[in-house]
Write a protein that holds these residues in place. Structure first.
Motif, PDB file in Angstrom:
ATOM      1  N   ALA A  79      30.793 -28.416 111.462  1.00 47.06           N
ATOM      2  CA  ALA A  79      30.326 -28.735 110.114  1.00 47.06           C
ATOM      3  C   ALA A  79      29.661 -30.113 110.041  1.00 47.06           C
ATOM      4  CB  ALA A  79      31.499 -28.682 109.131  1.00 47.06           C
ATOM      5  N   PHE A  80      29.753 -30.922 111.091  1.00 42.30           N
ATOM      6  CA  PHE A  80      29.138 -32.259 111.090  1.00 42.30           C
ATOM      7  C   PHE A  80      27.621 -32.152 111.166  1.00 42.30           C
ATOM      8  CE2 PHE A  80      32.983 -34.506 113.225  1.00 42.30           C
ATOM      9  CZ  PHE A  80      33.633 -34.544 112.010  1.00 42.30           C
ATOM     10  N   PRO A  81      26.916 -33.166 110.627  1.00 42.80           N
ATOM     11  CA  PRO A  81      25.453 -33.216 110.804  1.00 42.80           C
ATOM     12  C   PRO A  81      25.101 -33.324 112.290  1.00 42.80           C
ATOM     13  CG  PRO A  81      26.191 -34.830 109.173  1.00 42.80           C
ATOM     14  CD  PRO A  81      27.415 -34.270 109.805  1.00 42.80           C
ATOM     15  N   ALA A  82      23.889 -32.896 112.619  1.00 48.14           N
ATOM     16  CA  ALA A  82      23.456 -32.883 114.022  1.00 48.14           C
ATOM     17  C   ALA A  82      23.535 -34.263 114.674  1.00 48.14           C
ATOM     18  CB  ALA A  82      22.043 -32.341 114.123  1.00 48.14           C
ATOM     19  N   ALA A  83      23.210 -35.313 113.912  1.00 49.83           N
ATOM     20  CA  ALA A  83      23.246 -36.666 114.490  1.00 49.83           C
ATOM     21  C   ALA A  83      24.677 -37.062 114.875  1.00 49.83           C
ATOM     22  CB  ALA A  83      22.673 -37.670 113.497  1.00 49.83           C
ATOM     23  N   VAL A  84      25.640 -36.704 114.050  1.00 49.28           N
ATOM     24  CA  VAL A  84      27.042 -37.019 114.346  1.00 49.28           C
ATOM     25  C   VAL A  84      27.508 -36.197 115.550  1.00 49.28           C
ATOM     26  CG1 VAL A  84      29.395 -36.957 113.442  1.00 49.28           C
ATOM     27  CG2 VAL A  84      27.513 -37.662 111.963  1.00 49.28           C
ATOM     28  N   GLN A  85      27.112 -34.939 115.591  1.00 46.98           N
ATOM     29  CA  GLN A  85      27.457 -34.100 116.739  1.00 46.98           C
ATOM     30  C   GLN A  85      26.891 -34.691 118.035  1.00 46.98           C
ATOM     31  OE1 GLN A  85      26.157 -30.088 116.069  1.00 46.98           O
ATOM     32  NE2 GLN A  85      27.633 -29.725 114.423  1.00 46.98           N
ATOM     33  N   ALA A  86      25.660 -35.203 117.961  1.00 45.27           N
ATOM     34  CA  ALA A  86      25.042 -35.775 119.163  1.00 45.27           C
ATOM     35  C   ALA A  86      25.816 -37.003 119.635  1.00 45.27           C
ATOM     36  CB  ALA A  86      23.592 -36.137 118.880  1.00 45.27           C
ATOM     37  N   GLU A  87      26.227 -37.854 118.703  1.00 45.00           N
ATOM     38  CA  GLU A  87      27.002 -39.047 119.083  1.00 45.00           C
ATOM     39  C   GLU A  87      28.346 -38.660 119.669  1.00 45.00           C
ATOM     40  OE1 GLU A  87      25.194 -42.170 115.800  1.00 45.00           O
ATOM     41  OE2 GLU A  87      27.246 -41.481 115.584  1.00 45.00           O
ATOM     42  N   LEU A  88      29.008 -37.690 119.049  1.00 41.72           N
ATOM     43  CA  LEU A  88      30.306 -37.250 119.556  1.00 41.72           C
ATOM     44  C   LEU A  88      30.157 -36.599 120.924  1.00 41.72           C
ATOM     45  CD1 LEU A  88      33.313 -37.018 119.011  1.00 41.72           C
ATOM     46  CD2 LEU A  88      32.870 -34.854 117.853  1.00 41.72           C
ATOM     47  N   SER A  89      29.091 -35.846 121.109  1.00 39.67           N
ATOM     48  CA  SER A  89      28.846 -35.219 122.408  1.00 39.67           C
ATOM     49  C   SER A  89      28.672 -36.270 123.494  1.00 39.67           C
ATOM     50  CB  SER A  89      27.603 -34.326 122.327  1.00 39.67           C
ATOM     51  OG  SER A  89      27.380 -33.689 123.562  1.00 39.67           O
ATOM     52  N   GLN A  90      27.948 -37.347 123.167  1.00 44.43           N
ATOM     53  CA  GLN A  90      27.768 -38.435 124.135  1.00 44.43           C
ATOM     54  C   GLN A  90      29.089 -39.118 124.451  1.00 44.43           C
ATOM     55  OE1 GLN A  90      24.829 -40.919 122.283  1.00 44.43           O
ATOM     56  NE2 GLN A  90      23.172 -39.463 122.639  1.00 44.43           N
TER      57      GLN A  90
END
Length: 168
Positions: A80-91
């Motif tokens: 449910a997070f925005p794509a930018a937050v998902q990208a940071e968490l993925s990193q």
């Protein structure tokens, strides 16, 4: 350019490419299509064992089921997070799932699945009290996501003494 210099340059470039290629091969994203990858799950399962210590069931099979449910809740929250937050968490998860990143950012020498709860908690204490803002932010992100996903579930409310919402 002399032949010897050219050979040295070639050997140096080959070594650098091999090192970079090895680094890229070891770097696995923590999320894929907004869902936790296997490496992301390993990190969050270990984090949950440490952060939720005392709130998880003691019996191995029940704890295993509770951790599985926790990962499912985390997956749903992260999706449910925005794509930018998902990208940071993925990193962040990619760095933490890599041995060198785990040692540098978390200060944990043992791999996540093999680390004891005490080792992970000690690493988290170091991250929390670190002078580096990145280590503190990583600690808060992991702890807050874990707690939010766990205590958002109605089955965990009794652990807090919360009876649940009143019927209207």
């Amino acid at each position: 350019m002399e032949r010897r210099s050219l050979l040295k340059l070639g050997v140096g470039a080959a070594a650098l490419l091999a090192l970079a290629g090895g680094g890229v091969a070891l770097f696995q994203p923590g999320l894929a299509a907004g869902r936790l990858t296997d490496s992301g799950k390993r990190v969050f399962e270990a984090v949950a064992r440490a952060v939720l210590d005392g709130s998880l069931p003691r019996a191995a099979s029940e704890q295993r089921a509770a951790l599985s449910a926790q990962l499912k809740r985390l997956d749903d929250v992260i999706l449910a997070f925005p794509a930018a937050v998902q990208a940071e968490l993925s990193q962040l998860l990619a760095i933490l799932s890599n041995g060198a990143g785990r040692r540098l950012l978390a200060g944990l020498s043992t791999d996540w699945p093999d680390a004891s709860v005490a080792e992970i908690q000690a690493a988290f204490d170091d991250m929390r009290l670190s002078g580096l803002a990145a280590r503190q932010q990583a600690y808060h992100a992991l702890r807050d996501l874990t707690n939010a996903a766990f205590y958002a579930d109605a089955s965990a409310w009794r652990l807090m003494g919360y009876p649940g919402p009143r019927p209207i």
